[in-house]
Design a protein around this motif. Sequence first.
Motif, PDB file in Angstrom:
ATOM      1  N   ALA A  73      10.464  34.770  60.375  1.00 38.67           N
ATOM      2  CA  ALA A  73      11.529  35.524  61.034  1.00 38.67           C
ATOM      3  C   ALA A  73      11.555  35.258  62.533  1.00 38.67           C
ATOM      4  O   ALA A  73      12.609  35.317  63.172  1.00 38.67           O
ATOM      5  CB  ALA A  73      11.354  37.016  60.756  1.00 38.67           C
TER       6      ALA A  73
ATOM      7  N   GLU B  78      14.079  32.688  64.166  1.00 39.51           N
ATOM      8  CA  GLU B  78      15.462  33.108  64.444  1.00 39.51           C
ATOM      9  C   GLU B  78      16.468  31.985  64.184  1.00 39.51           C
ATOM     10  O   GLU B  78      17.312  31.663  65.021  1.00 39.51           O
ATOM     11  CB  GLU B  78      15.585  33.617  65.880  1.00 39.51           C
TER      12      GLU B  78
ATOM     13  N   ARG C 206      22.112  36.574  66.431  1.00 39.64           N
ATOM     14  CA  ARG C 206      21.322  35.497  67.017  1.00 39.64           C
ATOM     15  C   ARG C 206      22.148  34.223  67.172  1.00 39.64           C
ATOM     16  O   ARG C 206      21.783  33.331  67.936  1.00 39.64           O
ATOM     17  CB  ARG C 206      20.110  35.203  66.134  1.00 39.64           C
TER      18      ARG C 206
ATOM     19  N   TYR D  82      20.536  40.153  62.709  1.00 37.14           N
ATOM     20  CA  TYR D  82      20.257  38.786  62.285  1.00 37.14           C
ATOM     21  C   TYR D  82      21.412  37.843  62.635  1.00 37.14           C
ATOM     22  O   TYR D  82      21.194  36.726  63.115  1.00 37.14           O
ATOM     23  CB  TYR D  82      19.980  38.750  60.779  1.00 37.14           C
TER      24      TYR D  82
ATOM     25  N   GLU E 111      14.207  37.755  56.746  1.00 34.18           N
ATOM     26  CA  GLU E 111      14.016  39.147  57.157  1.00 34.18           C
ATOM     27  C   GLU E 111      12.538  39.430  57.423  1.00 34.18           C
ATOM     28  O   GLU E 111      12.168  39.962  58.463  1.00 34.18           O
ATOM     29  CB  GLU E 111      14.540  40.093  56.080  1.00 34.18           C
ATOM     30  N   ARG E 112      11.684  39.079  56.475  1.00 28.08           N
ATOM     31  CA  ARG E 112      10.241  39.268  56.659  1.00 28.08           C
ATOM     32  C   ARG E 112       9.483  38.231  55.843  1.00 28.08           C
ATOM     33  O   ARG E 112       9.992  37.689  54.865  1.00 28.08           O
ATOM     34  CB  ARG E 112       9.811  40.675  56.247  1.00 28.08           C
TER      35      ARG E 112
ATOM     36  N   CYS F 122      22.667  44.170  58.877  1.00 25.46           N
ATOM     37  CA  CYS F 122      22.839  42.719  59.014  1.00 25.46           C
ATOM     38  C   CYS F 122      23.049  42.270  60.458  1.00 25.46           C
ATOM     39  O   CYS F 122      22.721  41.131  60.811  1.00 25.46           O
ATOM     40  CB  CYS F 122      24.037  42.250  58.182  1.00 25.46           C
TER      41      CYS F 122
ATOM     42  N   MET G 191      14.799  37.670  52.366  1.00 24.13           N
ATOM     43  CA  MET G 191      15.796  37.005  53.211  1.00 24.13           C
ATOM     44  C   MET G 191      17.171  37.603  52.967  1.00 24.13           C
ATOM     45  O   MET G 191      17.436  38.191  51.918  1.00 24.13           O
ATOM     46  CB  MET G 191      15.834  35.500  52.920  1.00 24.13           C
TER      47      MET G 191
ATOM     48  N   THR H 102      21.663  35.840  73.317  1.00 27.09           N
ATOM     49  CA  THR H 102      21.283  36.759  72.246  1.00 27.09           C
ATOM     50  C   THR H 102      21.041  38.171  72.752  1.00 27.09           C
ATOM     51  O   THR H 102      21.306  39.150  72.050  1.00 27.09           O
ATOM     52  CB  THR H 102      20.006  36.246  71.546  1.00 27.09           C
TER      53      THR H 102
ATOM     54  N   PHE I 112      18.905  33.927  56.191  1.00 25.55           N
ATOM     55  CA  PHE I 112      18.289  34.517  57.374  1.00 25.55           C
ATOM     56  C   PHE I 112      16.986  35.176  56.914  1.00 25.55           C
ATOM     57  O   PHE I 112      17.009  36.016  56.009  1.00 25.55           O
ATOM     58  CB  PHE I 112      19.185  35.584  58.006  1.00 25.55           C
TER      59      PHE I 112
END
Length: 535
Positions: A107, A110, A36, A33, A84-85, A30, A136, A250, A82
């Motif tokens: 993704a 961000e 950010r 993600y 993920e892909r 995690c 997500m 970041t 968030f």
Amino acid sequence: MEVKPLMVTDVKALGVLSADVRSELQFELCQPYLMRNGFYRVCQHVETAVLKSIMVDCITFTFYRAGEAAFEAGQDAKHAYFIERGTLEYQQNRRTSKVKRKLRVGAHNEIIIAEAALWTFWDHVGTLTAPNPASMLKMNVDKHTKIIAESELMGEFAAELALHFRTRLSMAKPPQAPWPNDIEVPCTSFDEMIVCASKIVRSLVSRIGLELVKDQVGQWASAVFRNHPKNIEELEKEVTKSKCMLMANTHGDVERLAAVSTINISRCDGTTLMQLGTWDPESGLRVSCKLPGTKQELGETAQEAMTRVLETDLLPFRGLVDLSQLPVHHEVEWSRSEKYNMRTKYLRTIFQLEVRNEMDLPQLQRLETDPSRDKGPPMVKRHSFRGFMGMSAGRTLTRRSGSQNKMDLDSLGCIADTHEIVGLPDGESQRVLICGWLHEEEVDRFRGEGEGKAVLERLMSRIHIDELVMSSVKDLTPTIVPISDGSEVVARDRTVSYDNRTDEKSMDTRSVDNRSEELYGILGALPKDAHALDD
């Protein structure tokens, strides 16, 4: 054929691992993600245990099949997301929103989808669907709130962020900003909120940045690479006095952060009022071509900072401006501090005001130029050039030997005549803001470091500040009004919740209610003015 990617829940072997090992694995998965977002970067340095609890107890990895909706418009927001892909489609319509809109997010954006749910009681104003398989990280906002509330320090920190978020959410409406939605709430990035936060919150974030700088300098000192921050002791003094704010981005790089509020006053003839310099009895003349404005002070919003400017430097325009009705433009500008060898990030808010050409403002003192005060070296005529700086056709320009084109002395005087060089005095501080009405191409030239800057410095050296200019003008009243399209926009009260639904009877006042009191604990953790919005 749709192929579901391997998810954490699909790996049965993880069940034989100890709880501690599974927690560490979840944390590692995690972390990229959440890092950010600046709030979680601060949490990592201040309360790592809290951050781990959020990642382990609040987040689940969720797969969405093609056509499956993550949430729909009108639903209570129970999660933040968030990506993920994959790519998801977000859609708003007039039935549930002020606008009709469709966009795609992936993704690479961000962002935290439905971040407003973390800081307010939020209702979704659009529908998020996966047109193709996607996954997500889904964060439970109630658990997130409970975990943060158990930490006194992070609870206080989150309480102030929630207060700033609520204020900005309430103010997000045209013409100041676009309507907020689940993808974006204008002016609520961590940078934009933290730079206007209280002294103690800014100090906390800056101290983290300062420690990172010291660590990096120590590492670089023993390496071949020497391009590291310098004058750290002076930088620390500025941070201690709240004159400078530091923040890690970041990528872990530390930057100086500043918020600037400016105003673009333009006329129908295409000219803009530009600040050409300032004069005061102690410092004398300082030359710089830029929009009038100021740096935001501690806890000050862009609108409050501009109000301060209108009460001092731009006093003649005070009665012309209703800041709540002006269009606003936001931009980010970067520069490098030679003193500290660090990048500075300027968050610039630009208020847009258009006025008519015919103005009757006795407060604007016309400044006269005195050729005998010219400080430049003599010029030699080389050839003529037409049309520069809006001068009359046929004006002769000159060139210094070995340099670019320069204007002769008569042309310098013509600039003052053509562009109405004026002084805006502050009778109390004995400070004069020197401005001129310039066209866009002239602004670009004067802002440069070469010929344009030299011409501006030479022109300014000829300006004469007399007693008339220094007289106080606070009792004078402006007599012009900004251009209006005839429409009237009523300023929305900050306590009124934002709601996108057209049926006012169905408005849910929870949508902008501040979570800072109920969720992040304790009234004592709130800033003193936390209830000002509820008056």
